[in-house]
Design a protein around this motif. Structure first.
Motif, PDB file in Angstrom:
ATOM      1  N   THR A 144       1.211  -1.598   0.058  1.00 24.45           N
ATOM      2  CA  THR A 144      -0.048   0.162   0.196  1.00 24.45           C
ATOM      3  C   THR A 144       1.217   1.514   0.014  1.00 24.45           C
ATOM      4  O   THR A 144       0.545   2.210  -0.977  1.00 24.45           O
ATOM      5  CB  THR A 144      -1.005  -0.073   1.563  1.00 24.45           C
ATOM      6  OG1 THR A 144      -1.543  -1.310   1.108  1.00 24.45           O
ATOM      7  CG2 THR A 144      -2.058   0.569   1.117  1.00 24.45           C
ATOM      8  N   ALA A 159      -5.541   1.182  -0.354  1.00 22.35           N
ATOM      9  CA  ALA A 159      -6.200   0.987   1.066  1.00 22.35           C
ATOM     10  C   ALA A 159      -6.939  -0.490   1.198  1.00 22.35           C
ATOM     11  O   ALA A 159      -7.019  -1.285   2.280  1.00 22.35           O
ATOM     12  CB  ALA A 159      -5.790   1.455   1.426  1.00 22.35           C
ATOM     13  N   TYR A 408      -8.218  -4.411  -5.905  1.00 24.20           N
ATOM     14  CA  TYR A 408      -7.353  -3.522  -6.665  1.00 24.20           C
ATOM     15  C   TYR A 408      -7.811  -2.957  -7.822  1.00 24.20           C
ATOM     16  O   TYR A 408      -7.993  -1.953  -8.348  1.00 24.20           O
ATOM     17  CB  TYR A 408      -6.395  -4.004  -6.619  1.00 24.20           C
ATOM     18  CG  TYR A 408      -4.859  -2.677  -6.742  1.00 24.20           C
ATOM     19  CD1 TYR A 408      -5.432  -1.759  -5.891  1.00 24.20           C
ATOM     20  CD2 TYR A 408      -4.064  -3.325  -6.843  1.00 24.20           C
ATOM     21  CE1 TYR A 408      -4.502  -0.347  -6.422  1.00 24.20           C
ATOM     22  CE2 TYR A 408      -3.569  -1.521  -7.886  1.00 24.20           C
ATOM     23  CZ  TYR A 408      -3.434  -0.834  -7.305  1.00 24.20           C
ATOM     24  OH  TYR A 408      -2.631   0.481  -7.767  1.00 24.20           O
TER      25      TYR A 408
END
Length: 436
Positions: A144, A159, A408
């Protein structure tokens, strides 16, 4: 004495956590550090509580029991213990008889890791769970942080995917293989991104050590996953570095990327003697059949005529991959845990639909080679899990190996990224107004 171990470990964990928070200079990372870490550690403890009180202990407590035997053997017979660690051969008949996982390399690796931790934690299972959770958190946090610096427009997506998505955080915490797998695979990607986009000699040694440790742990805990992951990351890194040095256009970059994947994929096939297609197909089918027989629920991944052949695997691939990613569906199984999993899977499905419908309207913030590498990895792992595991409960746990990467990609794609950007701006405005 046990109380002293607990206090000493709490102090140590607090110190390294405080240092980790203090090192952050980006306001976004400062804000999310403590919530992400506390969430992770609580999940690690809850996993242990769940297995101890509701799932009859499970493998996680068997690992601990085996690790305690090995740790105590170190003081009972130091010479044979050291010989065993150095050679892997059992000089003791007693040790050979009591080591349940001696024929299962990744399970025995869990026992080895735990038995080393026992010396520090005083054989405390829940302290061991905290350290496993910390390792998983460290990998996800480093990824991250790296994404925040390299691809800042996608930091909220990173995140949410790696630090806050409930099932990902929960099933990659505590004394589980997935904790090591997620921690090592995310750390490995973080280091590769650092080498590609943050070159410099200051941290080369530390990065190299982290790369080797992450690759070793990833390989030991799930070597079939590693065989897929390593050439994909290597191909991405080599092509991006070459493209930067020789100013390769997009078309040539993709051409070299495909060639690199072919060469590296062939090379990866020699990493282990078990990478033999006939053997692999048989083991895959045997695992599926065993899982199916052990499944008591009516809902499972049903591949009725699955055979250990390319044709059969290709025929069932859509169903296996789709089931691994999106099942159990909401309401498919009437229990609290499956309803929660169903809600999450419905959210993933909605994110996937939005991404597919809007990705061409918005330029991706990620290089195409990274997107393709992660997509191939996700599909391969989803296929492996779908083909080898009929039980949807096990699938919900095993898929954390690829789920954060999928989340993601989905969250930073198309309209999803626009929604996150607006959310981030709204939060920033809210915090600014409160500061005033």
């Amino acid at each position: 004495m046990n109380g002293l171990y607990v206090l000493a470990n709490i102090l140590f964990i607090s110190l390294i956590s405080y240092r980790g928070r203090k090192q952050q200079t980006v306001p976004f990372l400062k804000v999310i550090f403590w919530p992400a870490l506390v969430f992770k550690l609580i999940c690690g403890l809850l996993v242990g509580y769940l297995y101890q009180h509701y799932l009859l202990g499970g493998d996680t407590f068997v690992y601990q029991q085996q690790a305690e035997i090995l740790s105590r053997y170190a003081s009972q017979d130091p010479s044979n213990y050291l010989s065993f660690l150095l050679t892997g051969e059992y000089q003791s008949v007693y040790l050979y008889d009591v080591m349940k996982y001696r024929e299962y390399s990744n399970s025995f690796f869990m026992v080895l890791v735990l038995h080393f931790l026992n010396f520090e934690t005083g054989y405390n299972y829940y302290l061991n769970a905290v350290y496993f959770s910390l390792f998983s958190f460290y990998g996800c946090w480093q990824l991250t942080v790296t994404i925040t610096k390299v691809f800042p427009a996608t930091k909220v997506a990173a995140a949410l995917a790696f630090l806050f998505f409930p099932s990902v955080v929960f099933w990659s915490s505590g004394v589980l293989k997935e904790s090591i797998l997620v921690g090592s695979s995310t750390l490995l990607l973080a280091v590769v991104l650092q080498f590609v986009y943050q070159p410099g000699n200051q941290k080369v040694v530390l990065r190299s050590i982290a790369l080797l440790v992450a690759a070793f742990f990833c390989f030991k805990i799930r070597f079939y996953f590693a065989v897929a992951y390593f050439p994909l990351l290597a191909g991405f890194a080599l092509v991006e570095l070459a493209a930067r040095r020789w100013h390769l256009p997009r078309q040539k970059k993709l051409y070299f990327y495909l060639v690199a994947l072919l060469v590296l994929g062939i090379g990866a096939s020699f990493l282990h003697e078990a990478i033999n297609l006939d053997y692999f197909f048989r083991e895959l089918i045997n695992s599926y059949q065993t899982s199916k027989l052990a499944t008591t629920r009516k809902a499972f991944i049903d591949l009725p005529h699955l055979q250990p052949t390319f044709a059969s695997l290709i025929q069932y691939a859509p169903k296996a991959i789709g089931s691994a990613i999106f099942r159990p569906f909401l309401g498919e199984i009437n229990s609290v845990e499956y309803w929660l999993a169903g809600f999450e899977n419905l959210l993933v499905l909605l994110l996937a639909v939005i991404s597919l419908l809007s990705f061409w309207k918005h330029k991706s913030n990620l290089p195409i080679t990274l997107v393709v590498s992660l997509l191939i990895y996700i599909l391969l792992l989803a296929g492996l899990i779908g083909f080898s595991t009929a039980n949807l409960g096990s699938v919900s746990r095993y898929k954390v190996a690829f789920m954060p990467f999928l989340l993601y990609l989905l969250l930073q794609t198309g309209a999803n990224q626009k929604i996150l950007t607006r959310l981030e701006n709204w939060v920033n405005d809210l915090l600014s107004n409160k500061a005033k």
